[in-house]
Design a protein around this motif. Sequence first.
Motif, PDB file in Angstrom:
ATOM      1  N   ARG A  24       0.836  -1.208   0.000  1.00 50.71           N
ATOM      2  CA  ARG A  24       0.000   0.000   0.000  1.00 50.71           C
ATOM      3  C   ARG A  24       0.866   1.251   0.000  1.00 50.71           C
ATOM      4  NH1 ARG A  24      -3.483  -3.393   3.155  1.00 50.71           N
ATOM      5  NH2 ARG A  24      -2.351  -2.923   5.085  1.00 50.71           N
ATOM      6  N   ILE A  25       1.907   1.233   0.802  1.00 50.96           N
ATOM      7  CA  ILE A  25       2.816   2.386   0.877  1.00 50.96           C
ATOM      8  C   ILE A  25       3.476   2.627  -0.473  1.00 50.96           C
ATOM      9  CG2 ILE A  25       4.976   3.232   1.893  1.00 50.96           C
ATOM     10  CD1 ILE A  25       4.176   1.742   4.470  1.00 50.96           C
ATOM     11  N   PHE A  26       3.876   1.551  -1.138  1.00 45.32           N
ATOM     12  CA  PHE A  26       4.588   1.679  -2.407  1.00 45.32           C
ATOM     13  C   PHE A  26       3.710   2.220  -3.528  1.00 45.32           C
ATOM     14  CE2 PHE A  26       7.713  -1.869  -1.049  1.00 45.32           C
ATOM     15  CZ  PHE A  26       8.390  -0.940  -0.253  1.00 45.32           C
ATOM     16  N   GLY A  27       2.418   2.315  -3.277  1.00 42.24           N
ATOM     17  CA  GLY A  27       1.526   2.933  -4.256  1.00 42.24           C
ATOM     18  C   GLY A  27       1.523   4.442  -4.167  1.00 42.24           C
ATOM     19  N   PHE A  31       7.037   7.046  -3.284  1.00 46.19           N
ATOM     20  CA  PHE A  31       7.780   5.797  -3.411  1.00 46.19           C
ATOM     21  C   PHE A  31       7.818   5.302  -4.848  1.00 46.19           C
ATOM     22  CE2 PHE A  31       6.675   6.124   1.011  1.00 46.19           C
ATOM     23  CZ  PHE A  31       7.814   5.675   1.658  1.00 46.19           C
ATOM     24  N   THR A  32       6.741   5.476  -5.602  1.00 42.08           N
ATOM     25  CA  THR A  32       6.752   5.036  -6.998  1.00 42.08           C
ATOM     26  C   THR A  32       7.770   5.824  -7.802  1.00 42.08           C
ATOM     27  OG1 THR A  32       4.936   6.557  -7.549  1.00 42.08           O
ATOM     28  CG2 THR A  32       4.344   4.305  -6.960  1.00 42.08           C
ATOM     29  N   GLU A  33       8.046   7.050  -7.382  1.00 45.37           N
ATOM     30  CA  GLU A  33       8.980   7.908  -8.115  1.00 45.37           C
ATOM     31  C   GLU A  33      10.390   7.844  -7.551  1.00 45.37           C
ATOM     32  OE1 GLU A  33       7.260  11.784  -8.084  1.00 45.37           O
ATOM     33  OE2 GLU A  33       5.440  11.146  -9.143  1.00 45.37           O
ATOM     34  N   SER A  34      10.608   7.081  -6.487  1.00 46.33           N
ATOM     35  CA  SER A  34      11.945   6.996  -5.894  1.00 46.33           C
ATOM     36  C   SER A  34      12.290   5.540  -5.594  1.00 46.33           C
ATOM     37  CB  SER A  34      12.020   7.831  -4.611  1.00 46.33           C
ATOM     38  OG  SER A  34      13.294   7.675  -3.991  1.00 46.33           O
ATOM     39  N   HIS A  83      19.210   9.771   3.285  1.00 45.67           N
ATOM     40  CA  HIS A  83      18.083   9.019   2.723  1.00 45.67           C
ATOM     41  C   HIS A  83      17.115   8.575   3.816  1.00 45.67           C
ATOM     42  CE1 HIS A  83      19.134   9.026  -1.457  1.00 45.67           C
ATOM     43  NE2 HIS A  83      20.325   8.520  -1.236  1.00 45.67           N
ATOM     44  N   ALA A  84      17.622   8.306   5.004  1.00 42.53           N
ATOM     45  CA  ALA A  84      16.741   7.941   6.112  1.00 42.53           C
ATOM     46  C   ALA A  84      15.826   9.110   6.459  1.00 42.53           C
ATOM     47  CB  ALA A  84      17.565   7.529   7.333  1.00 42.53           C
ATOM     48  N   GLY A  85      16.364  10.328   6.427  1.00 38.60           N
ATOM     49  CA  GLY A  85      15.536  11.510   6.667  1.00 38.60           C
ATOM     50  C   GLY A  85      14.469  11.666   5.597  1.00 38.60           C
ATOM     51  N   ARG A  86      14.841  11.419   4.343  1.00 36.98           N
ATOM     52  CA  ARG A  86      13.873  11.474   3.250  1.00 36.98           C
ATOM     53  C   ARG A  86      12.784  10.422   3.446  1.00 36.98           C
ATOM     54  NH1 ARG A  86      16.248  10.067  -1.954  1.00 36.98           N
ATOM     55  NH2 ARG A  86      14.267  10.787  -2.792  1.00 36.98           N
ATOM     56  N   LEU A  87      13.191   9.242   3.898  1.00 39.00           N
ATOM     57  CA  LEU A  87      12.231   8.156   4.094  1.00 39.00           C
ATOM     58  C   LEU A  87      11.251   8.490   5.215  1.00 39.00           C
ATOM     59  CD1 LEU A  87      11.193   5.363   3.482  1.00 39.00           C
ATOM     60  CD2 LEU A  87      13.038   4.402   4.880  1.00 39.00           C
ATOM     61  N   ARG A  88      11.732   9.064   6.297  1.00 39.69           N
ATOM     62  CA  ARG A  88      10.830   9.440   7.398  1.00 39.69           C
ATOM     63  C   ARG A  88       9.797  10.463   6.921  1.00 39.69           C
ATOM     64  NH1 ARG A  88      15.964   9.444  10.093  1.00 39.69           N
ATOM     65  NH2 ARG A  88      16.133   7.600  11.451  1.00 39.69           N
ATOM     66  N   ARG A  89      10.254  11.423   6.141  1.00 42.69           N
ATOM     67  CA  ARG A  89       9.320  12.444   5.643  1.00 42.69           C
ATOM     68  C   ARG A  89       8.307  11.841   4.677  1.00 42.69           C
ATOM     69  NH1 ARG A  89      14.131  15.475   6.054  1.00 42.69           N
ATOM     70  NH2 ARG A  89      14.786  15.010   3.930  1.00 42.69           N
ATOM     71  N   ALA A  90       8.762  10.912   3.827  1.00 39.34           N
ATOM     72  CA  ALA A  90       7.852  10.276   2.865  1.00 39.34           C
ATOM     73  C   ALA A  90       6.794   9.444   3.592  1.00 39.34           C
ATOM     74  CB  ALA A  90       8.646   9.398   1.892  1.00 39.34           C
TER      75      ALA A  90
END
Length: 288
Positions: A24-27, A31-34, A83-90
């Motif tokens: 669900r998250i990957f939709g 995430f689809t663009e990264s 990238h971990a910071g980017r992931l938390r924000r995403a």
Amino acid sequence: MSNLTINEPDALFSVQAVEEELERIFGDPHFTESAILKKFLSFIVQETIHGRSNCLKEYTIAINVLEKPSSFNPQENGIVRIHAGRLRRALAEYYNDMGRDDQIVITIPKGKYVPFFANRSNPAEAAIIERELHDEGLPIEDEDDVVLAILPFICMSKTGPANSFAEGLCLQINSMLMHLDQVSVIAYQAVKNLVLVHPDYKELGALVGFNHIITGGVQFLKDKLRVNVQLVECDSYKQIWSQTFERRLTKSNLFDIEDEICQHIINRVEKLCGQKYVRPKLLVNSHV
């Protein structure tokens, strides 16, 4: 407090349930663009639900997710933390929008790489979810912000004038872009010194904090000058704009050519971010 359970197939935090939440998250467009964010999250979640969370260190993530060499040194390169910071924000963006009704909430506590699985319907965990998704200490970036870096132009000829023109053009582009209020510009000299160490646009952009680059090449043939300019989006490597300029260079028109090329670049960046460039007043014949 409930967390991961892998022995009960029907449990909220079973392997299957968590993997379904991943899908669900990957939709989500973040995430689809990264591919990097998708791979990062998938790796740390899979390691955790299969009992290997103790292996989630900065080094192992760099090797397995970012495909760094075994010589990677986390003390010298903060790319995993970035990238971990980017992931938390995403993740925060996802759970505050598309995933606002998801029962399972996956977060990554700051300072750690082991994901935390929380039950949104559990009052005791609701406060934790709220804190993780709305942490005031977590910087929020506007995805629409344009952060530009000018990379050194490639000189096809090895003559002094060619290199001098290319360097002067990069400095002038950097200077003129500074007058666009809604555009952030990374200092040219800082980027120039990092390009040889981090030649990949996406990696360098993540490390320094820019999302678009301007680069190109310069050629000289007697008195003829050819300059090719590209505007590139780092995350996708997509070339947004490119133009080639061919001019006859004289002793008196070098600055005019620089200004003309810079203005074309400014016009294109204006379209990218939707604002107008205000040319600063040029100080001439000033005395101190």
